[in-house]
Design a protein around this motif. Structure first.
Motif, PDB file in Angstrom:
ATOM      1  N   VAL A 286       5.046 -18.739  -2.086  1.00 48.93           N
ATOM      2  CA  VAL A 286       6.279 -18.528  -2.860  1.00 48.93           C
ATOM      3  C   VAL A 286       5.996 -17.583  -4.024  1.00 48.93           C
ATOM      4  O   VAL A 286       4.849 -17.429  -4.458  1.00 48.93           O
ATOM      5  N   LEU A 287       7.075 -16.994  -4.537  1.00 49.33           N
ATOM      6  CA  LEU A 287       6.986 -16.159  -5.733  1.00 49.33           C
ATOM      7  C   LEU A 287       7.734 -16.856  -6.859  1.00 49.33           C
ATOM      8  O   LEU A 287       8.795 -17.424  -6.633  1.00 49.33           O
ATOM      9  N   VAL A 288       7.178 -16.765  -8.070  1.00 47.57           N
ATOM     10  CA  VAL A 288       7.869 -17.351  -9.224  1.00 47.57           C
ATOM     11  C   VAL A 288       7.888 -16.324 -10.359  1.00 47.57           C
ATOM     12  O   VAL A 288       6.845 -15.808 -10.755  1.00 47.57           O
ATOM     13  N   ALA A 289       9.085 -16.051 -10.866  1.00 49.43           N
ATOM     14  CA  ALA A 289       9.231 -15.085 -11.968  1.00 49.43           C
ATOM     15  C   ALA A 289       9.044 -15.801 -13.302  1.00 49.43           C
ATOM     16  O   ALA A 289       9.590 -16.883 -13.512  1.00 49.43           O
TER      17      ALA A 289
ATOM     18  N   GLU B 193       9.839 -29.005  -5.274  1.00 50.02           N
ATOM     19  CA  GLU B 193       9.093 -29.453  -4.095  1.00 50.02           C
ATOM     20  C   GLU B 193       8.578 -28.244  -3.315  1.00 50.02           C
ATOM     21  O   GLU B 193       7.434 -28.228  -2.843  1.00 50.02           O
ATOM     22  N   ILE B 194       9.426 -27.230  -3.162  1.00 48.13           N
ATOM     23  CA  ILE B 194       9.016 -26.036  -2.408  1.00 48.13           C
ATOM     24  C   ILE B 194       7.855 -25.336  -3.116  1.00 48.13           C
ATOM     25  O   ILE B 194       6.853 -24.965  -2.493  1.00 48.13           O
TER      26      ILE B 194
ATOM     27  N   SER C  42       9.476 -11.325   1.742  1.00 46.10           N
ATOM     28  CA  SER C  42      10.428 -12.329   2.216  1.00 46.10           C
ATOM     29  C   SER C  42      10.001 -13.778   1.964  1.00 46.10           C
ATOM     30  O   SER C  42      10.342 -14.669   2.722  1.00 46.10           O
ATOM     31  N   TYR C  43       9.269 -14.009   0.886  1.00 39.89           N
ATOM     32  CA  TYR C  43       8.955 -15.398   0.494  1.00 39.89           C
ATOM     33  C   TYR C  43      10.148 -15.971  -0.281  1.00 39.89           C
ATOM     34  O   TYR C  43      10.929 -15.216  -0.857  1.00 39.89           O
ATOM     35  N   PRO C  44      10.243 -17.298  -0.362  1.00 40.98           N
ATOM     36  CA  PRO C  44      11.232 -17.876  -1.290  1.00 40.98           C
ATOM     37  C   PRO C  44      10.878 -17.486  -2.723  1.00 40.98           C
ATOM     38  O   PRO C  44       9.703 -17.316  -3.057  1.00 40.98           O
TER      39      PRO C  44
END
Ligand code: TPP
Length: 566
Positions: free
Chosen positions: A222-225, A281-282, A246-248
């Protein structure tokens, strides 16, 4: 008041004005005082720079902060020490939020430096450095202009440092020099450019290769900003990366608004236990996550309760990339890294498909009869419906943080809050500044009664300058966020007639409309009027709610932050 003559050669003050206009500042938030009067004459003589007179320096500083959030840079001007120390808290806030704010102070006469004279507006000792020493702790550069010869260099140096570092700077100008000419302030436009930050090519290549290997091997990345994305000017590159792999994608609370919420892979706010449903959770079950520009403090980590494992993380900071807690690469500009990584990642849909397989319920607000007492979640349901690309939300510290965080932002809708510093009262000045910078947007501010009591005066400045903001004053009778952390009698505040206060500021000069909102029916009518008949007025809606009516996220967050504090 005599104005400088157009035929005059540029002065120290007009040089500062020219630089401010060149970098994008067209409004200067100021409070006059005898040390800055001549300087103000010189600054506002520039046709591209308008003065916005504020009621106090704290609000002028917050306004420059709000302005910088929209324009990329802001400026305020105050007088020596009494003004300087009053604006200090706002400048500290701008530092914590990575905002380039140019804080200009009219200082003592240059002939007084080096003497043992005692000046007014000081604490009564012959030491003029007290203000400077305070600013050293909350700015990234300080320029004290005592001579014309080096003024050009010191001013340009301070301004370019502010822009490069994305932090506030302090410029003090001796009051007797502000109106003087010097050949270095030449009439001919001297190009003013910033040298761009550059990555070390080898380091960048190595980091990108290692990161791509790490992520391409993952099953559920996943990516987190994080909130530093904007100061690092890497917001667009982050979106490009998200499209490429195309990761969440999640945002940390302070990065809300940095990623389009209409994006098909957007999964909401990652804020530990108070995240958007399923987002936590993701993120926490992913086998690899890339955080771009995060700040993990006690608030963003919900009392240090995040379940992030350093072996699984790629941490991208403004000039450093760390992979799996072991490989660390320096001299890398965040923007360059994200852009280069986007070209190396394979598309991976698995993680997002997992997320899509889960049932993510849309919350439905239960309405209780349109004349029953107003509930906070009903209020925010209607605020949600007001949002468009032409609006911007300003969320004050308090339960507004949590309620606004849950709003779904249409593309282009602005969103600002001051989470790192969290100084109550910030939003009044920030609303003034943001609205002055973003004339194309209608600012919607959500402010608790306790916060409003700190800085209320500058609603009068909004009216004076014809702003048409919509302020939702949430009157719950106290410091509710503090109640949820630790309660006591100090969390109850004196109730004001808030609409009465704003009516008094209005005083029949300018366009302002106020209303008290006690139930959903009042709310619907008030919003319709604010968006219709009163669309060109400042609209102030005092929403009266029960003192214990809070978001569920505040209850959860408050108890976790409280246990981290004990
Ligand atoms: N003083 C400053 C300048 N900043 C602070 N953050 C605090 C004190 C501590 N504090 C944080 S939130 C808060 C206080 C006093 C209360 C905010 O109350 P209100 O604006 O009414 O919002 P609510 O919690 O009721 O939603």
């Amino acid at each position: 008041m005599p104005r400088p003559d157009a035929s005059c050669s540029p002065t120290l003050g007009s040089h500062i004005a020219r630089r401010l206009v060149e970098i994008g500042v067209s409004d200067l938030f100021a409070v006059p005082g005898d040390f800055n009067l001549v300087l103000l004459d010189q600054l506002i003589y520039h046709p591209g720079l308008s003065l916005v007179g504020c009621c106090n320096e704290l609000n002028a500083g917050y306004a420059a902060d709000g302005y910088a959030r929209s324009r990329g840079v802001g400026a305020c001007a105050v007088t020596f020490t009494v003004g300087g120390l009053s604006v200090l808290n706002a400048i500290a806030g701008a530092y914590s939020e990575n905002l380039p704010v140019i804080c200009i102070v009219g200082g003592p006469n240059s002939n007084d430096y080096g003497t043992n004279r005692i000046l007014h507006h000081t604490i009564g000792i012959p030491d003029f450095s007290q203000e400077l020493r305070c600013f050293q702790a909350v700015t990234c550069a300080q320029a004290v202009i005592q001579h014309l010869e080096d003024a050009h260099e010191l001013i340009d140096g301070a301004i370019s440092t502010a822009l490069r570092e994305s932090k506030p700077v302090y410029i003090s100008v001796c009051c007797n020099l502000a109106g003087l000419e010097h050949p270095t302030f030449s009439k001919e436009p001297v190009p003013y450019a910033l040298s761009p930050r550059m990555s070390n090519y080898q380091s960048l290549e190595a980091a990108v290769t290692a990161a791509a290997e790490f992520l391409n091997a993952a099953v559920k990345p996943v990516l987190v900003a994080g909130n530093k994305l904007k100061a690092c000017r890497a917001v667009d590159e982050f979106v490009e990366l998200a499209d490429a792999c195309s990761y969440p994608v999640a945002v940390m609370p302070s990065a809300k608004g940095y990623f389009p919420e209409s994006h098909p892979r957007f999964i909401g706010t990652y804020w530990g236990a108070v995240s958007t449903p399923y987002c936590c959770e993701i993120v926490e079950s992913a086998d690899a996550y890339l955080f771009a520009g995060p700040v993990f403090n006690d608030y963003s980590s919900v009392g240090y309760s995040l379940l992030i494992k350093k072996e699984k993380v790629i941490m991208v900071q403004s000039e450093r990339v760390t992979i799996g807690g072991r490989l660390s690469f320096g001299c890398i500009v965040m923007r360059d890294f994200l852009k280069a990584l986007a070209k190396k990642l394979r598309k991976n849909d698995t993680s997002y498909q997992n997320f899509q397989r889960m049932y993510v319920p849309e919350g439905h607000v239960v309405t209780h009869g349109s004349t029953d007492a107003l509930r906070v979640n009903v209020l925010f349901k209607h605020i949600q419906e007001m949002l468009s690309k032409d609006s911007a939300v300003i969320a004050e510290t308090g339960d507004s943080w949590f309620n606004c965080q849950k709003l779904k932002l249409p593309d282009g809708c602005g969103f600002e809050f001051q989470m790192q510093y969290g100084s109550i009262g910030w939003s009044v000045g920030a609303t003034l500044g943001y609205a002055q910078a973003a004339k194309d947007k209608r600012v919607i501010s959500c402010i608790g009664d306790g916060s409003f009591q700190v800085t209320a005066q500058d609603v009068s400045t909004m009216i004076r300058y014809g702003q048409k903001n919509i302020i939702f004053l949430i009157n719950n009778g106290g410091y509710t966020i503090e109640v949820e952390i630790h309660d006591g009698p100090y969390n109850i505040i004196k109730n004001w007639n808030y609409t009465g206060v704003v009516d008094a500021f209005h005083n029949n000069e300018g366009k302002c409309w106020t209303a008290k909102v006690r139930n959903e029916k009042d709310l619907i009518e008030a919003i319709a009027k604010a968006q219709g008949e009163k669309k060109d007025s400042l609209c102030f809606l005092e929403c009266i709610v029960h003192k214990d009516d809070t978001s569920k996220e505040l209850l959860e967050w408050g108890s976790r932050v409280s246990s981290a504090n004990s």
